[in-house]
Design a protein around this motif. Sequence first.
Motif, PDB file in Angstrom:
ATOM      1  N   SER A  82       0.834  -1.209   0.000  1.00  0.00           N
ATOM      2  CA  SER A  82       0.000   0.000   0.000  1.00  0.00           C
ATOM      3  C   SER A  82       0.869   1.260   0.000  1.00  0.00           C
ATOM      4  N   ARG A  83       1.951   1.273   0.784  1.00  0.00           N
ATOM      5  CA  ARG A  83       2.861   2.431   0.768  1.00  0.00           C
ATOM      6  C   ARG A  83       3.543   2.538  -0.596  1.00  0.00           C
ATOM      7  N   ALA A  85       2.342   1.613  -3.447  1.00  0.00           N
ATOM      8  CA  ALA A  85       1.358   2.115  -4.419  1.00  0.00           C
ATOM      9  C   ALA A  85       1.234   3.634  -4.320  1.00  0.00           C
ATOM     10  N   ARG A  86       1.190   4.164  -3.082  1.00  0.00           N
ATOM     11  CA  ARG A  86       1.112   5.628  -2.901  1.00  0.00           C
ATOM     12  C   ARG A  86       2.360   6.304  -3.459  1.00  0.00           C
ATOM     13  N   LEU A  87       3.531   5.747  -3.145  1.00  0.00           N
ATOM     14  CA  LEU A  87       4.776   6.330  -3.636  1.00  0.00           C
ATOM     15  C   LEU A  87       4.876   6.226  -5.159  1.00  0.00           C
ATOM     16  N   ARG A  89       2.368   6.209  -7.333  1.00  0.00           N
ATOM     17  CA  ARG A  89       1.495   7.237  -7.928  1.00  0.00           C
ATOM     18  C   ARG A  89       2.167   8.604  -7.869  1.00  0.00           C
ATOM     19  N   ALA A  90       2.760   8.920  -6.723  1.00  0.00           N
ATOM     20  CA  ALA A  90       3.448  10.205  -6.565  1.00  0.00           C
ATOM     21  C   ALA A  90       4.652  10.288  -7.496  1.00  0.00           C
ATOM     22  N   GLY A 104       8.256  10.692   0.809  1.00  0.00           N
ATOM     23  CA  GLY A 104       6.999  10.870   0.082  1.00  0.00           C
ATOM     24  C   GLY A 104       6.721  12.320  -0.281  1.00  0.00           C
TER      25      GLY A 104
END
Length: 167
Positions: A82-83, A85-87, A89-90, A104
């Motif tokens: 999950s982390r 995936a966030r990174l 996208r960023a 991040g």
Amino acid sequence: MKAIRFTRIDGFEVITDIGTANGFIDPVATERKIGAELAEIDRKVTDSELDPLEAKVRKAQLFEREAEYSFPPSDTVLVDDSRAARLSRAFNSRGNNRLLLRSGEYVRDLRRKDFWMKSDGEWKHWMISEVGEDYPSGSVPTERLTAEQKAEIVAQNRAGSTAAVSE
């Protein structure tokens, strides 16, 4: 689990890649951890309770779910999906002149960008050399100079060249 690779630039830890962590799986430690479950799957195949192809799929899923990871190199950290995936996208949406930090957050990257500042009636040329530096207040990036400002700079440079020759 994903692997986040980074490099240090001007004191910042900048993400360079986000990828699979499969290269860091320790197969021996993983098999030791799930040995009893693997043995149970093998027993079911032997007793004809489970199709060999289904057993292979279950083993792969078990191995992936319960994977034990070895220590990555110092320029890599392992993070949960999950982390990651966030990174990711960023990282993919960072745009021009921005770097994504390991934390991040974004930092501006204007290295090798030049700008002009007028002080006491004279134009001075500068170049940004470090990550995180921004254009100073009152400066004009070279690509945003107006035709009038460019003409002033050319005239100033000609006057400087003429003065240097006459000395």
